[in-house]
Enzyme design. Structure first.
Site, PDB file in Angstrom:
ATOM      1  N   ASP A 165      -5.121   2.330   6.583  1.00  8.26           N
ATOM      2  CA  ASP A 165      -5.832   1.351   6.349  1.00  8.26           C
ATOM      3  C   ASP A 165      -7.314   1.669   7.466  1.00  8.26           C
ATOM      4  OD1 ASP A 165      -7.180  -1.826   6.430  1.00  8.26           O
ATOM      5  OD2 ASP A 165      -5.546  -1.715   5.015  1.00  8.26           O
ATOM      6  N   SER A 192      -4.769  -7.947  -0.579  1.00  7.53           N
ATOM      7  CA  SER A 192      -4.714  -7.007   0.804  1.00  7.53           C
ATOM      8  C   SER A 192      -3.652  -7.747   2.004  1.00  7.53           C
ATOM      9  CB  SER A 192      -5.982  -6.928   1.661  1.00  7.53           C
ATOM     10  OG  SER A 192      -6.835  -5.695   1.210  1.00  7.53           O
ATOM     11  N   ALA A 240      -0.949   0.721  -6.605  1.00 11.33           N
ATOM     12  CA  ALA A 240       0.248  -0.353  -6.806  1.00 11.33           C
ATOM     13  C   ALA A 240       0.771   0.066  -8.221  1.00 11.33           C
ATOM     14  CB  ALA A 240      -0.413  -1.526  -6.775  1.00 11.33           C
ATOM     15  N   ASN A 289      -5.280 -24.265  15.809  1.00 12.37           N
ATOM     16  CA  ASN A 289      -5.471 -25.543  15.362  1.00 12.37           C
ATOM     17  C   ASN A 289      -4.324 -26.228  14.903  1.00 12.37           C
ATOM     18  OD1 ASN A 289      -8.361 -25.086  15.393  1.00 12.37           O
ATOM     19  ND2 ASN A 289      -8.318 -24.349  13.209  1.00 12.37           N
ATOM     20  N   ALA A 294       5.999   2.664  -5.736  1.00 11.24           N
ATOM     21  CA  ALA A 294       5.400   1.627  -4.841  1.00 11.24           C
ATOM     22  C   ALA A 294       5.834   0.253  -5.582  1.00 11.24           C
ATOM     23  CB  ALA A 294       3.827   2.000  -4.933  1.00 11.24           C
ATOM     24  N   HIS A 324     -10.047  -5.212   9.075  1.00 14.54           N
ATOM     25  CA  HIS A 324      -9.112  -5.325   8.055  1.00 14.54           C
ATOM     26  C   HIS A 324      -7.782  -4.948   8.345  1.00 14.54           C
ATOM     27  CE1 HIS A 324      -7.726  -4.138   3.783  1.00 14.54           C
ATOM     28  NE2 HIS A 324      -8.380  -5.248   3.582  1.00 14.54           N
TER      29      HIS A 324
END
Length: 661
Positions: free
Chosen positions: A48, A255, A203, A103, A208, A87
């Site tokens: 990545d 992602s 993919a 939160n 994969a 990312h």
């Protein structure tokens, strides 16, 4: 070729102890029920934008003593793969981030004790050349043993593929990683609004595991690219994950769905260190919750059903399929009636009747050849499974139709992966049809809607019936209802359009008949007018959706084969083997060219034979001694045929394979 990242963003809110996304996939239950499964001893390579290893949720440092134990920067060509975008940091956090709250919600990585390797291939999420991804994959191959890399996550991709592309750029590396036992997980893509269908590459590679996105309400994200190559769904909208400089950020995109599955793969490997990548894919799919694309979805939909990640069920199923100790392995010494099926990843499923114990069992055989412990399918003390049929749905979940000899009922075992998460038996039992000896000669398949369908013989009324599960109950209708006796030896097949066909005996006339599902109902006709009793029927569709059938002609004691010709309902029939009780337990398979392979037992020769050919000519070869109770199934991975037969010398059920020519 260039690859874009699979990312977009939106905000999240909520007040549950665990986030809604965590609860959707059972991460909360996993943490409670399997507290020791945390990814310890496993390493994930993140290909990545790098990883911000200074982030406190990702270990706060870089090197062997930290969570991010190593890596490489293929952009700047140095040994510092620190993320300058965010990312890759988010991907790493979803896989293995330490717990934090925001939160009032609780967040953590799927496998927080796993280690990470950062392979930086891009400065940002726009594009990156495929050469960098190829280099990163080569790095994993070269360094996997040193870093104990068991999983790779790739959240970059490009294109729209409905089938695996020819000459794909990473095909060799992905195949090598699979052979080495490394799972590769890839995001399916975010451009579903495009006119093109299909998922992105890598993919779309068969080695994969492809992942699309759902929101917290289990609705497939509108942006998710999908099609028949999509393996799994996982949360990918309104996620909170670590970002640069010790911050967190709200994110959306496939992602971020992929690393949930990468983390799950790590847990399965920890639960069963022997499990292979293809078996991990098989378990994750079979344990997933069905999600119909088109019920609550927006935009362009496919009408297909995809399994959505279910972590506790996946772990339960992996443990149930783990290799059994020798004393707990299936005992086929008493097995007789049996049925086989092979899932899309090559795992063999077997159901069989033990006549001494008078019950029905089920087990799986791994790709490496180890058996799971057997499950007793029927919990009641009844004579179950003298007649049985096993089938797999589109995700590889088994369903078994069988005859209750004690009450004369048709029963069906529906696979329930959630029960495995609490250690219970994996089947829910339905009484489909009852009283008056129903359920003889069941043949089961899954419909185009992925619902179980059973064709069977109602002996008391002499009818051929069909039962279809609508999600809540079984709907029963007569297919061939007549004053005469019809429906024995039923065999069902389904064509590429999802239409059913059933071949069966008209016991009054002795003819071989078939019923074909059409838009206007059932069309019924005769395959062979010149028989006076048929049994051991095996029906299949060829690649052109023409019907073919092998069967035993009882009057002549011959094995016959009939193939549908171009004119609908017209069959050409040949005698494959003759002269003395040949053709019992007939099992038909067809290759892509329509060439038939027929397994059958010869009582005269006390052997199992294989006949190959077409309506023009068949050549038979003796395979084994015995051959009664033969059954067969095609392995969709390599088109080989696995078969079982009773070894008459050893009085046990044996298994073997052949490759159709």
């Amino acid at each position: 070729m260039f690859y874009e990242s699979l990312e977009s963003r939106r905000l999240l809110g909520g007040d549950e102890p665990f986030s809604p996304h965590a609860r959707l996939i059972g991460l909360d239950r996993l943490a409670s029920d399997f507290p020791t499964l945390s990814g310890a001893g496993q390493t994930v390579a993140v290909i990545d934008t790098g990883i911000d290893y200074t982030h406190p949720r990702l270990g706060g440092g870089f090197g062997p003593e930290f969570k991010v134990i190593g890596g490489y920067d293929f952009v700047d060509r140095d040994n510092d793969p620190r993320d300058t975008h965010g990312h890759g940091t988010a991907i790493a956090g979803i896989i293995a981030g330490d717990e934090f709250t925001r939160n009032g919600l609780r967040f953590r990585g799927v496998a927080p004790d796993a280690r990470l390797v950062a392979l930086r291939i891009a400065r940002d999420t726009r594009t990156t050349p495929n050469a960098r991804i190829a280099e990163a994959l080569d790095w994993v191959i070269a360094n996997r043993a040193a870093f104990n890399i068991t999983t790779v996550n790739i959240s970059f991709g490009s294109g729209h593929f409905e089938r695996e592309p020819d000459n794909a750029p990473f095909a060799t590396q992905l195949a090598d990683l699979a052979q080495a036992g490394v799972v590769v997980v890839a995001a399916s893509g975010n451009r579903a609004a495009s006119a093109e269908a299909g998922i992105e590459y890598p993919a779309a590679d068969s080695h994969a595991l492809s992942v699309g996105s759902v929101n917290e309400f289990d609705v497939i994200s509108e942006f998710t690219q999908r099609g028949r190559l999509l393996d799994l769904l996982a949360p990918g909208e309104d996620l909170i994950a670590p970002w640069l400089n010790a911050t967190t950020r709200s994110l959306r995109g496939t992602s971020y769905a992929a690393p949930f599955v990468a983390g799950a793969a790590v847990l399965l490997r920890q639960a069963d260190p022997t499990i292979a990548p293809a078996e991990i894919a098989s378990v994750l799919r079979a344990s997933g919750r069905d999600n119909l694309d088109g019920d609550d979805e927006f935009g362009s939909t496919t009408g297909l059903r995809f399994p959505r990640l279910n972590l506790p069920a996946a772990v339960g199923l992996a443990l149930a399929r783990a290799p059994a100790e020798p004393e707990a392995a299936p005992d086929f010494a008493n097995a007789r009636a049996n049925s086989l099926a092979v899932d899309s990843r090559g795992v063999l499923h077997v159901a069989w009747n033990d006549p001494l114990l008078r019950t029905l069992f089920y087990a799986t055989r791994s790709i490496s050849g180890t058996w799971s412990r057997p499950w007793r399918v029927e919990p009641q003390e009844i004579d179950a499974g003298q007649f049985l049929s096993l089938a797999l749905d589109s995700a590889g979940r088994p369903g078994i139709a069988y005859f209750d000899g004690t009450h004369g009922d048709l029963r069906y075992a529906r696979f329930d992966p959630d029960s495995l998460a609490v250690g219970a038996a994996p089947f829910a039992i339905d009484v489909v049809d009852s009283r008056q000896s129903v359920g003889l000669y069941p043949s089961t398949r899954f419909s185009a809607a992925n619902r179980p369908v059973v064709a069977y013989y109602h002996r008391s009324k002499g009818d051929l019936r069909l039962a279809e599960f609508d999600g809540g109950q079984w709907q029963i209708r007569d297919v061939d209802r007549h004053p005469n006796d019809r429906g024995r030896s039923a065999s069902m097949a389904i064509n590429s359009l999802g239409r059913l066909a059933v071949a069966y005996e008209d016991s009054t006339s002795g003819k071989l008949k078939f019923a074909r599902q059409t838009g206007a109902g059932w069309m019924i006709d005769t395959i062979d007018d010149f028989t006076s009793g048929v049994s051991f029927i095996s029906l299949a569709f060829d690649p052109r959706d023409r019907l073919a059938v092998s069967y035993y002609d009882a009057a002549r004691a011959d094995l016959k084969f009939a193939m549908e010709q171009s004119e609908l309902g017209r069959f050409h029939t040949v005698t494959v083997a003759s002269r003395g009780a040949v053709g019992l337990f007939s099992q038909l398979t067809l290759n892509d060219d329509g060439v038939a392979s027929i397994l059958y037992h010869s009582r005269r020769d006390e052997g199992l034979f294989l006949a190959r050919g077409t309506t023009g000519r068949f050549i038979a070869t003796r395979l084994h001694t015995g051959g009664r109770f033969a059954s067969a199934a095609v392995n969709p991975v390599d088109q080989s045929v696995v078969y079982a037969w009773l070894d008459s010398a050893e009085k046990t059920l044996r298994f073997n394979w052949f490759q159709p020519e």
